[in-house]
Design a protein around this motif. Structure first.
Motif, PDB file in Angstrom:
ATOM      1  N   ARG A 149       0.858  -1.187   0.000  1.00  0.00           N
ATOM      2  CA  ARG A 149       0.000   0.000   0.000  1.00  0.00           C
ATOM      3  C   ARG A 149       0.891   1.232   0.000  1.00  0.00           C
ATOM      4  NH1 ARG A 149      -4.782  -1.221   4.254  1.00  0.00           N
ATOM      5  NH2 ARG A 149      -5.615  -3.058   3.251  1.00  0.00           N
TER       6      ARG A 149
ATOM      7  N   THR B 297      -7.245  -0.407   7.644  1.00  0.00           N
ATOM      8  CA  THR B 297      -6.754   0.734   6.881  1.00  0.00           C
ATOM      9  C   THR B 297      -6.709   1.913   7.839  1.00  0.00           C
ATOM     10  OG1 THR B 297      -6.962   1.975   4.826  1.00  0.00           O
ATOM     11  CG2 THR B 297      -9.004   1.485   6.014  1.00  0.00           C
TER      12      THR B 297
ATOM     13  N   ALA C 297      -1.140  -0.943   6.498  1.00  0.00           N
ATOM     14  CA  ALA C 297      -1.440   0.360   5.904  1.00  0.00           C
ATOM     15  C   ALA C 297      -0.649   1.387   6.695  1.00  0.00           C
ATOM     16  CB  ALA C 297      -2.931   0.655   5.964  1.00  0.00           C
TER      17      ALA C 297
END
Length: 170
Positions: free
Chosen positions: A43, A133, A88
């Motif tokens: 990510r 996230t 994340a």
């Protein structure tokens, strides 16, 4: 067979709307972004790429700084007795959130690079959790939870308190 995932990412620059192609070479020593190991779930946020990898014989979290073109040291984040996945990172790279499984129990963990503290945000939650996230400023963490016997999305703040998200009636 060891899989190699070469990251070629199209990243929208945070300073403009133009896209740029990033290509990082393979480092067989595992000290850069790409290695002969399996690199999973990358990510991008700001100047950072966060990913999980099995390059040391266990699944750990890694952070790559695209400006300095090197891995960032993460003391106290990875553990021998846990399988870390789905990381994340906040835009400034201070906070990393990831899911981890220890002794059959899943958890969502938050790592603060400034204080080098690792916190289990879901230690009091009696449910399976996955796929976290984090907001750009690192203040909110969203993830899936099986609390109600189905996969629902929960939102927590950095201290591990659930944030009530208003839902409009249908």
């Amino acid at each position: 067979m060891v899989l190699t995932l070469i990251f070629i990412l199209i990243v929208l620059s945070s300073y403009g709307s133009s896209a740029r192609l990033l290509s990082f070479p393979l480092d067989s020593g595992g000290k850069s972004l790409n290695s002969p190991a399996a690199e999973m779930t990358p990510r991008v946020s700001g100047r950072y790429i966060v990913f999980s990898s099995d390059r040391l014989g266990r699944q750990d979290i890694y952070l790559f700084d695209m400006v300095n073109r090197r891995l960032v040291d993460l003391p106290g984040l990875n553990s021998f007795d846990a399988i870390a996945s789905n990381p994340a990172v906040s835009e400034n790279g201070q906070y990393i959130v990831f899911s981890s499984n220890r002794q059959g129990k899943s958890g969502i963990f938050l790592y603060d690079r400034e204080t080098r503290q690792l916190r289990n945000l879901t230690k009091n939650l009696q449910a399976e959790v996955r796929n976290p996230t984090i907001s750009a400023d690192g203040s909110r963490i969203a993830f899936e939870s099986s609390t109600n016997g189905q996969w629902d999305i929960l939102v927590y703040d950095r201290s591990g308190r659930q944030i009530d998200v208003p839902v409009e009636p249908q």
